[in-house]
Design an enzyme around this catalytic site. Sequence first.
Site, PDB file in Angstrom:
ATOM      1  N   THR A 264      40.991  25.890  44.091  1.00  0.00           N
ATOM      2  CA  THR A 264      39.958  25.025  44.657  1.00  0.00           C
ATOM      3  C   THR A 264      38.822  24.834  43.670  1.00  0.00           C
ATOM      4  OG1 THR A 264      38.656  26.848  45.568  1.00  0.00           O
ATOM      5  CG2 THR A 264      40.297  25.863  47.029  1.00  0.00           C
ATOM      6  N   ASP A 265      38.135  23.697  43.783  1.00  0.00           N
ATOM      7  CA  ASP A 265      36.791  23.666  43.248  1.00  0.00           C
ATOM      8  C   ASP A 265      35.984  24.622  44.119  1.00  0.00           C
ATOM      9  OD1 ASP A 265      34.524  23.075  41.805  1.00  0.00           O
ATOM     10  OD2 ASP A 265      34.829  20.906  41.873  1.00  0.00           O
ATOM     11  N   TRP A 266      34.879  25.124  43.602  1.00  0.00           N
ATOM     12  CA  TRP A 266      34.167  26.210  44.274  1.00  0.00           C
ATOM     13  C   TRP A 266      33.595  25.722  45.616  1.00  0.00           C
ATOM     14  CZ3 TRP A 266      36.728  27.444  40.472  1.00  0.00           C
ATOM     15  CH2 TRP A 266      36.698  28.699  39.859  1.00  0.00           C
ATOM     16  N   GLY A 267      34.142  26.275  46.704  1.00  0.00           N
ATOM     17  CA  GLY A 267      33.739  25.849  48.038  1.00  0.00           C
ATOM     18  C   GLY A 267      34.521  24.653  48.539  1.00  0.00           C
ATOM     19  N   GLY A 268      35.649  24.356  47.908  1.00  0.00           N
ATOM     20  CA  GLY A 268      36.423  23.168  48.261  1.00  0.00           C
ATOM     21  C   GLY A 268      37.409  23.362  49.399  1.00  0.00           C
TER      22      GLY A 268
END
Length: 737
Positions: A264-268
């Site tokens: 994931t992108d961070w927090g995705g």
Amino acid sequence: MKLKLIYAAMALTMGAASLKAQQVPAYLDQKQPIEVRVKDALSRMTLEEKVKLCSAQSKFSSHGVPRLGIPEIWMSDGPHGVREEILWDSWGNAEWTNDSCTAFPALTCLAATWNPKMSAIYGKAVGEEARYRRKDVLLGPGVNIYRTPLNGRNFEYMGEDPYLASIMVVPYVKGVQSNGVSACVKHYALNNQEVWRGNIDVELSDRALNEIYLPAFKAAIVDGGSWSIMGSYNKVRGEHACHNDLLLNKILKGEWKFDGCVITDWGGAHDTKEAVLNGLDIEMGSYTNGLSSGKKFAYDDYYLASAYLKGLKDGTYPMSTIEDKASRILRLIFRTAMNSDRPWGSFTNEEHYTVARTVAQEGIVLLKNEADKKKGAVLPLDASKYRSILVVGENATRRLTEGGGSSVLKVKKEVSPLAGLQAKFGDKIKYTMGYASGKPVYDREMKPGFDTDSLRKEAVKQAAEVDLIIFVGGLNKNNFQDCENADRKSLALPFGQNELINDMLKVNKNIVMVLLSGNAVEMPWIKSIPSILQAWYPGSESGNAIADVLTGEVNPSGKLPFSFPVKLTDNAAHSFGTISYPGDGVKEVYKEDILVGYRWHDTKKIPALFPFGHGLSYTQFKYGKAVADKKTISGSEELTITIPVKNVGKVKGKEVVQLYIGDEKCSVLRPVKELKSFQKIELAPGEEQTVSFKIGQDALKFFSETAHNWLAEPGAFKVYIGSSSTDIRSTVDFVLN
């Protein structure tokens, strides 16, 4: 030796009796095929250990299996250099004293080289720095398509054309991974703006998806062999891209046969069920402050952590999902952290500075160099002609490696444009700031700590007293400029630069413009300024590379990887109202469809200020007549096209010979022409070279939404060969039977 140490550690933790002295477990034996090692490791792991692999343990690392001696995965931003160390459990800097990296030019500059060899040395060098810093995954490169010049992260990407980005990304990925460090291609997919990036739902046609927005990702995976890929924040057709059935299951892991990790992108990540079933492998940064905030926000509360484990145990989710995810993560670990054959890497050495300088030199684009009838062209600068040179602009001294969001770099060395010019011209150089902006802050706009009126007046006063002005302006990495998390507010130059330029022109018209940015800018003063250089964000050797080009020690050879529109509404994404950009806060419709960049300018007959592929030289290249070896092709036949190119100027130079193809009559809308090949050649004065291209049927195809496949319709096609998308020097007609 490493293998023996791991084996010894296992003997201590598992009990020596459980390990036969001469029998190394298959997963530790690097002579075994990787799939044998994966299968063996899985057979030894508990369900809890498998699930642990799927989520973070800190801001930039994910779990390993300590009981089996399988290490965690360490990741780092970013595509232009290795980010400084971050604290385990917060976004604060660790304040190490040995993590100042080499800043390589931003990827727009790399793309502007139009030279895959530059991409290869760049990828190898940044991979060496990541390896030296003991990183297993480098979060880059970015290959999202340049759709709007307002996108805050365009400087991290490779331009508006899918073919150019595809050709340039492959050597980068291979170069990084030659160090045993995984490239993590991002942001998959359609992360073409920062405003509302976490929730905007993108609607587009299958044609636009497959012809424009996916090819560079596909090239990175299929041709480059990237071991990991990062999902984007936005939604695509109703599902977040980090757990999107179409993008991840059907296309990435289905059609492209990707065997690596989706991160994931961070927090995705947003939902456990979607994350489990729709192709996500490793979840990072889900808005937790980690263990310091207690159980409520701890890492085991990630979507792919305790909730996933519970669902596996009670039968909500099939065991096949965790077997697949754990297999992919183990594959990544065996390719990186447990690869004892990978080199040690190197950090901030002269070789890397040379790479940074070379890429910057070759990526800088000479946009304009209008000759005066009496004096000739302003560039290259001849020191003997000038008694005094005034350098104006905050960007002449500002550190442009700072700010920008996750691509921020802590550098050991950054040569400013002013320092580079002083090294060339000595005490002939004077400097005044002229304009000012605030400090680079990620999430807000800062006011400058200067009296901007006084700065402008002083610059105008000094401008009247010198022979030449070098204005070093453009954008910077502040919020609402070239920065993650926010888009630009305007196509215009910020911080009062246009007013300053106009005031200086009233007292001295001898101005050379040096623009530092990752985006196109409006140029209302363009007719009054004879020479303009687009220098991007050139990295650690910024000032030296710019000075090399300005003085002619290096002949500029960069070409634009995206179009510069005259005004914002000339850009396709801004031609259909707010629903097309930036959307209504919930949904966005790509109404321009496949007509992105030069495809739009050509087809709609809207001239660009500077077209895609444009870039001047200090010499001149004469193109001969293009010749094809046949008039018709069919089946698997290739068309060979040759064209002579001669350097008719007085200095050695490099030219990018560009080949575009147009479908003369088709059952669906097609652009006037599309880039399908290019070659960068170097010629001495008077030297001529015959450039040869081979074109097969794949270069003629479009994506059919009815057949859901790539098709080429029989009929007439035209080949355009030139120095830019609008500077066409020769054409050839042929027929596909």
